[in-house]
Design an enzyme around this catalytic site. Structure first.
Site, PDB file in Angstrom:
ATOM      1  N   LYS A  11       0.791  -1.044  -0.110  1.00  0.00           N
ATOM      2  CA  LYS A  11      -0.092   0.178   0.097  1.00  0.00           C
ATOM      3  C   LYS A  11       0.834   1.150   0.043  1.00  0.00           C
ATOM      4  O   LYS A  11       1.842   0.935   0.393  1.00  0.00           O
ATOM      5  CB  LYS A  11      -1.184   0.178   1.096  1.00  0.00           C
ATOM      6  CG  LYS A  11      -2.216  -0.966   0.821  1.00  0.00           C
ATOM      7  CD  LYS A  11      -3.013  -0.836   2.227  1.00  0.00           C
ATOM      8  CE  LYS A  11      -3.996  -2.113   2.014  1.00  0.00           C
ATOM      9  NZ  LYS A  11      -5.692  -2.260   2.460  1.00  0.00           N
ATOM     10  N   TYR A  51     -12.480  -1.161  -4.358  1.00  0.00           N
ATOM     11  CA  TYR A  51     -13.190  -1.165  -3.148  1.00  0.00           C
ATOM     12  C   TYR A  51     -14.450  -1.215  -2.812  1.00  0.00           C
ATOM     13  O   TYR A  51     -15.397  -1.350  -2.309  1.00  0.00           O
ATOM     14  CB  TYR A  51     -12.593  -0.751  -2.276  1.00  0.00           C
ATOM     15  CG  TYR A  51     -11.174  -0.873  -1.718  1.00  0.00           C
ATOM     16  CD1 TYR A  51     -11.609  -2.536  -0.914  1.00  0.00           C
ATOM     17  CD2 TYR A  51      -9.729  -0.328  -1.932  1.00  0.00           C
ATOM     18  CE1 TYR A  51      -9.820  -2.419  -0.883  1.00  0.00           C
ATOM     19  CE2 TYR A  51      -8.584  -0.698  -1.322  1.00  0.00           C
ATOM     20  CZ  TYR A  51      -9.016  -1.768  -1.391  1.00  0.00           C
ATOM     21  OH  TYR A  51      -6.958  -2.398  -0.549  1.00  0.00           O
ATOM     22  N   PHE A  59     -16.108   2.955   6.741  1.00  0.00           N
ATOM     23  CA  PHE A  59     -14.763   3.845   6.488  1.00  0.00           C
ATOM     24  C   PHE A  59     -14.402   3.642   4.953  1.00  0.00           C
ATOM     25  O   PHE A  59     -13.059   3.883   5.197  1.00  0.00           O
ATOM     26  CB  PHE A  59     -13.856   2.115   7.251  1.00  0.00           C
ATOM     27  CG  PHE A  59     -14.399   1.424   6.448  1.00  0.00           C
ATOM     28  CD1 PHE A  59     -13.244   0.474   5.182  1.00  0.00           C
ATOM     29  CD2 PHE A  59     -15.035   0.543   7.059  1.00  0.00           C
ATOM     30  CE1 PHE A  59     -13.975  -0.521   4.658  1.00  0.00           C
ATOM     31  CE2 PHE A  59     -15.164  -0.971   6.830  1.00  0.00           C
ATOM     32  CZ  PHE A  59     -14.562  -1.692   5.554  1.00  0.00           C
ATOM     33  N   ARG A  87      -1.820 -15.126   3.515  1.00  0.00           N
ATOM     34  CA  ARG A  87      -3.509 -14.031   4.787  1.00  0.00           C
ATOM     35  C   ARG A  87      -1.994 -14.156   5.744  1.00  0.00           C
ATOM     36  O   ARG A  87      -1.794 -13.537   6.819  1.00  0.00           O
ATOM     37  CB  ARG A  87      -3.518 -14.353   5.130  1.00  0.00           C
ATOM     38  CG  ARG A  87      -4.656 -13.960   3.406  1.00  0.00           C
ATOM     39  CD  ARG A  87      -6.288 -14.241   3.147  1.00  0.00           C
ATOM     40  NE  ARG A  87      -7.396 -13.789   4.153  1.00  0.00           N
ATOM     41  CZ  ARG A  87      -7.791 -12.934   3.965  1.00  0.00           C
ATOM     42  NH1 ARG A  87      -7.327 -11.942   2.770  1.00  0.00           N
ATOM     43  NH2 ARG A  87      -8.306 -12.766   5.294  1.00  0.00           N
ATOM     44  N   THR A  93      -6.050  -7.876   9.876  1.00  0.00           N
ATOM     45  CA  THR A  93      -6.606  -6.300   9.228  1.00  0.00           C
ATOM     46  C   THR A  93      -5.985  -5.498  10.068  1.00  0.00           C
ATOM     47  O   THR A  93      -4.746  -4.592   9.374  1.00  0.00           O
ATOM     48  CB  THR A  93      -7.648  -6.947   8.703  1.00  0.00           C
ATOM     49  OG1 THR A  93      -8.447  -7.126   7.904  1.00  0.00           O
ATOM     50  CG2 THR A  93      -8.048  -5.103   7.659  1.00  0.00           C
ATOM     51  N   ARG A 104       1.637  -6.806   9.026  1.00  0.00           N
ATOM     52  CA  ARG A 104       1.075  -5.765   9.067  1.00  0.00           C
ATOM     53  C   ARG A 104       1.283  -5.543  11.202  1.00  0.00           C
ATOM     54  O   ARG A 104       1.707  -3.968  11.277  1.00  0.00           O
ATOM     55  CB  ARG A 104      -0.335  -6.027   9.479  1.00  0.00           C
ATOM     56  CG  ARG A 104      -0.946  -5.768   7.982  1.00  0.00           C
ATOM     57  CD  ARG A 104      -1.769  -6.363   7.740  1.00  0.00           C
ATOM     58  NE  ARG A 104      -3.088  -6.396   6.403  1.00  0.00           N
ATOM     59  CZ  ARG A 104      -4.263  -7.145   5.996  1.00  0.00           C
ATOM     60  NH1 ARG A 104      -4.843  -8.189   6.559  1.00  0.00           N
ATOM     61  NH2 ARG A 104      -4.393  -6.674   5.047  1.00  0.00           N
ATOM     62  N   ASN A 114      -2.132   0.222   6.709  1.00  0.00           N
ATOM     63  CA  ASN A 114      -2.279  -1.405   7.255  1.00  0.00           C
ATOM     64  C   ASN A 114      -1.110  -2.353   6.168  1.00  0.00           C
ATOM     65  O   ASN A 114      -1.219  -3.655   5.885  1.00  0.00           O
ATOM     66  CB  ASN A 114      -3.094  -2.434   7.527  1.00  0.00           C
ATOM     67  CG  ASN A 114      -4.150  -3.138   6.051  1.00  0.00           C
ATOM     68  OD1 ASN A 114      -4.080  -2.249   5.516  1.00  0.00           O
ATOM     69  ND2 ASN A 114      -5.074  -3.727   6.748  1.00  0.00           N
ATOM     70  N   HIS A 117      -2.351  -5.793   1.670  1.00  0.00           N
ATOM     71  CA  HIS A 117      -4.043  -5.999   0.461  1.00  0.00           C
ATOM     72  C   HIS A 117      -3.664  -7.612   0.355  1.00  0.00           C
ATOM     73  O   HIS A 117      -2.267  -7.595  -0.784  1.00  0.00           O
ATOM     74  CB  HIS A 117      -4.366  -5.072   0.131  1.00  0.00           C
ATOM     75  CG  HIS A 117      -5.717  -5.763  -1.049  1.00  0.00           C
ATOM     76  ND1 HIS A 117      -6.654  -5.627  -0.296  1.00  0.00           N
ATOM     77  CD2 HIS A 117      -5.536  -6.628  -1.497  1.00  0.00           C
ATOM     78  CE1 HIS A 117      -8.074  -6.541  -0.826  1.00  0.00           C
ATOM     79  NE2 HIS A 117      -7.304  -7.283  -1.750  1.00  0.00           N
ATOM     80  N   GLU A 128      -9.508 -10.104  -8.361  1.00  0.00           N
ATOM     81  CA  GLU A 128      -8.575  -8.517  -8.405  1.00  0.00           C
ATOM     82  C   GLU A 128      -7.256  -8.197  -9.176  1.00  0.00           C
ATOM     83  O   GLU A 128      -7.393  -7.570  -9.440  1.00  0.00           O
ATOM     84  CB  GLU A 128      -8.395  -9.546  -6.476  1.00  0.00           C
ATOM     85  CG  GLU A 128      -9.305  -8.408  -5.808  1.00  0.00           C
ATOM     86  CD  GLU A 128      -9.156  -8.344  -4.068  1.00  0.00           C
ATOM     87  OE1 GLU A 128      -9.826  -7.987  -3.152  1.00  0.00           O
ATOM     88  OE2 GLU A 128      -8.029  -9.171  -4.145  1.00  0.00           O
TER      89      GLU A 128
HETATM   90  P1  CMP Z   1      -7.830  -4.622   2.769  1.00  0.00           P
HETATM   91  O1  CMP Z   1      -7.455  -5.799   2.869  1.00  0.00           O
HETATM   92  O2  CMP Z   1      -7.090  -3.664   1.884  1.00  0.00           O
HETATM   93  O3  CMP Z   1      -9.277  -4.191   2.491  1.00  0.00           O
HETATM   94  C1  CMP Z   1      -9.976  -3.560   2.879  1.00  0.00           C
HETATM   95  C2  CMP Z   1      -9.419  -2.626   3.983  1.00  0.00           C
HETATM   96  O4  CMP Z   1     -10.517  -2.283   4.091  1.00  0.00           O
HETATM   97  C3  CMP Z   1      -8.459  -3.213   4.793  1.00  0.00           C
HETATM   98  O5  CMP Z   1      -7.841  -3.935   4.071  1.00  0.00           O
HETATM   99  C4  CMP Z   1      -8.640  -1.935   5.694  1.00  0.00           C
HETATM  100  O6  CMP Z   1      -7.116  -1.660   5.406  1.00  0.00           O
HETATM  101  C5  CMP Z   1      -9.553  -1.303   5.709  1.00  0.00           C
HETATM  102  N1  CMP Z   1     -10.885  -1.351   6.441  1.00  0.00           N
HETATM  103  C6  CMP Z   1     -11.253  -3.411   6.635  1.00  0.00           C
HETATM  104  N2  CMP Z   1     -12.077  -3.122   8.121  1.00  0.00           N
HETATM  105  C7  CMP Z   1     -12.204  -1.486   8.290  1.00  0.00           C
HETATM  106  C8  CMP Z   1     -12.307  -0.798   9.522  1.00  0.00           C
HETATM  107  N3  CMP Z   1     -13.295  -1.644  10.717  1.00  0.00           N
HETATM  108  N4  CMP Z   1     -12.275   0.337   9.828  1.00  0.00           N
HETATM  109  C9  CMP Z   1     -11.501   0.527   8.917  1.00  0.00           C
HETATM  110  N5  CMP Z   1     -10.805   0.133   8.245  1.00  0.00           N
HETATM  111  C10 CMP Z   1     -11.168  -1.079   7.348  1.00  0.00           C
END
Ligand code: CMP
Length: 143
Positions: A11, A51, A59, A87, A93, A104, A114, A117, A128
């Protein structure tokens, strides 16, 4: 075990902190092969489309703002159980719940910032990967 493909994104914050090599090393050291790679700076519309599944979540605006703030690296990783393996390497996450030694856990700043992805299932991986790469961009590795 099946050979799978998965989309990984390093990211914007991780690219800005010069963590590309560190993160790619972790993938390669754990049996994942890079079969495609691009640096991309998404527009607002492109990030909203990628997304789209999160469009109604509170969010979403913060997520889109982060993913468009500067370029990121998109990778296609291939290997045995690549989706689960990636993963595991990423950790959960929310970086505050991620163990040291995970990407992470070591580098994540918040749920939004974070670091990486990764696709969460085979069907998502197909969609994707196709968002960023055409089939002629993929180079399955014989060795
Ligand atoms: P990613 O793996 O890129 O997939 C979706 C993204 O949404 C996730 O990482 C986080 O960066 C974001 N995300 C998911 N859940 C939340 C949350 N509860 N609050 C804020 N951001 C979130």
């Amino acid at each position: 075990m099946a050979v799978e493909r998965t989309l990984s994104i390093i990211k914007p914050g991780a690219v800005a902190k010069n963590l590309i090599g560190n993160i790619i090393n972790r993938f390669e050291e754990h049996g994942l092969r890079i079969i495609a790679a691009r640096m991309i700076h998404l527009t607002q519309e492109q990030a909203q489309a990628f997304y789209a599944i999160h469009r109604e979540r509170p969010f979403f605006p913060e997520l889109v703002a982060y993913m468009t703030e500067s370029p990121f690296i998109a990778l296609v990783l291939e290997g045995e159980n690549a989706i689960a393996r990636n993963r595991e390497l990423m950790g959960p996450t929310d970086p505050s719940k991620a163990a040291p030694g995970t990407i992470r856990g070591d580098f994540g700043k918040s749920i939004t910032r974070n670091t990486v992805h990764g696709s969460d299932a085979p069907e998502t991986a197909v969609t994707e990967i196709a968002f960023f790469f055409s089939h002629v961009d993929l180079f399955p590795r014989a060795r």
